[in-house]
Design a protein around this motif. Sequence first.
Motif, PDB file in Angstrom:
ATOM      1  N   MET A  80      31.087  44.579  18.235  1.00  0.00           N
ATOM      2  CA  MET A  80      32.223  44.716  17.360  1.00  0.00           C
ATOM      3  C   MET A  80      32.122  43.754  16.185  1.00  0.00           C
ATOM      4  O   MET A  80      32.447  44.120  15.060  1.00  0.00           O
ATOM      5  CB  MET A  80      33.519  44.438  18.111  1.00  0.00           C
ATOM      6  N   ASN A  81      31.729  42.531  16.498  1.00  0.00           N
ATOM      7  CA  ASN A  81      31.585  41.529  15.446  1.00  0.00           C
ATOM      8  C   ASN A  81      30.565  41.982  14.400  1.00  0.00           C
ATOM      9  O   ASN A  81      30.819  41.896  13.200  1.00  0.00           O
ATOM     10  CB  ASN A  81      31.174  40.187  16.066  1.00  0.00           C
ATOM     11  N   PHE A  98      37.324  42.668  13.853  1.00  0.00           N
ATOM     12  CA  PHE A  98      37.292  41.214  14.040  1.00  0.00           C
ATOM     13  C   PHE A  98      38.377  40.767  15.006  1.00  0.00           C
ATOM     14  O   PHE A  98      38.137  39.947  15.887  1.00  0.00           O
ATOM     15  CB  PHE A  98      37.463  40.482  12.705  1.00  0.00           C
ATOM     16  N   GLN A  99      39.571  41.309  14.856  1.00  0.00           N
ATOM     17  CA  GLN A  99      40.678  40.943  15.732  1.00  0.00           C
ATOM     18  C   GLN A  99      40.379  41.330  17.173  1.00  0.00           C
ATOM     19  O   GLN A  99      40.613  40.543  18.096  1.00  0.00           O
ATOM     20  CB  GLN A  99      41.976  41.609  15.263  1.00  0.00           C
ATOM     21  N   GLN A 100      39.858  42.526  17.369  1.00  0.00           N
ATOM     22  CA  GLN A 100      39.530  42.975  18.725  1.00  0.00           C
ATOM     23  C   GLN A 100      38.415  42.129  19.327  1.00  0.00           C
ATOM     24  O   GLN A 100      38.481  41.728  20.492  1.00  0.00           O
ATOM     25  CB  GLN A 100      39.124  44.451  18.709  1.00  0.00           C
ATOM     26  N   ALA A 101      37.386  41.855  18.549  1.00  0.00           N
ATOM     27  CA  ALA A 101      36.267  41.055  19.043  1.00  0.00           C
ATOM     28  C   ALA A 101      36.730  39.656  19.417  1.00  0.00           C
ATOM     29  O   ALA A 101      36.333  39.115  20.460  1.00  0.00           O
ATOM     30  CB  ALA A 101      35.159  40.993  17.989  1.00  0.00           C
ATOM     31  N   MET A 130      33.518  31.059  19.010  1.00  0.00           N
ATOM     32  CA  MET A 130      33.601  30.265  17.782  1.00  0.00           C
ATOM     33  C   MET A 130      32.882  30.952  16.622  1.00  0.00           C
ATOM     34  O   MET A 130      33.346  30.898  15.478  1.00  0.00           O
ATOM     35  CB  MET A 130      33.050  28.863  18.041  1.00  0.00           C
ATOM     36  N   THR A 131      31.797  31.642  16.905  1.00  0.00           N
ATOM     37  CA  THR A 131      31.089  32.396  15.869  1.00  0.00           C
ATOM     38  C   THR A 131      31.940  33.542  15.351  1.00  0.00           C
ATOM     39  O   THR A 131      32.052  33.748  14.136  1.00  0.00           O
ATOM     40  CB  THR A 131      29.745  32.934  16.409  1.00  0.00           C
ATOM     41  N   VAL A 132      32.543  34.282  16.270  1.00  0.00           N
ATOM     42  CA  VAL A 132      33.406  35.393  15.875  1.00  0.00           C
ATOM     43  C   VAL A 132      34.582  34.864  15.054  1.00  0.00           C
ATOM     44  O   VAL A 132      34.932  35.431  14.014  1.00  0.00           O
ATOM     45  CB  VAL A 132      33.896  36.202  17.094  1.00  0.00           C
ATOM     46  N   ARG A 133      35.172  33.760  15.498  1.00  0.00           N
ATOM     47  CA  ARG A 133      36.297  33.171  14.768  1.00  0.00           C
ATOM     48  C   ARG A 133      35.876  32.741  13.354  1.00  0.00           C
ATOM     49  O   ARG A 133      36.593  32.969  12.382  1.00  0.00           O
ATOM     50  CB  ARG A 133      36.870  31.983  15.529  1.00  0.00           C
ATOM     51  N   ALA A 134      34.709  32.153  13.239  1.00  0.00           N
ATOM     52  CA  ALA A 134      34.214  31.728  11.930  1.00  0.00           C
ATOM     53  C   ALA A 134      33.941  32.931  11.027  1.00  0.00           C
ATOM     54  O   ALA A 134      34.244  32.905   9.822  1.00  0.00           O
ATOM     55  CB  ALA A 134      32.945  30.890  12.097  1.00  0.00           C
TER      56      ALA A 134
END
Length: 55
Positions: A1-2, A21-24, A40-44
């Motif tokens: 997803m990301n 992004f929100q789902q991931a 943390m990668t997805v959040r960044a």
Amino acid sequence: MNNLALLYCSTKRYSEAEVLFQQALTICEQTLGVSHPTTMTVRANYASFLRKAYH
């Protein structure tokens, strides 16, 4: 997803990217925890997207 969200972002399909992004991020936080490197990668990536899409 990301990765798909990153692709959508690069092609300016922002509304589709944001949902992914929100789902991931939700999935990562629930399954891996908030401090996990993948989370943390997805959040960044999501934060970078938000700066790009809404700035």
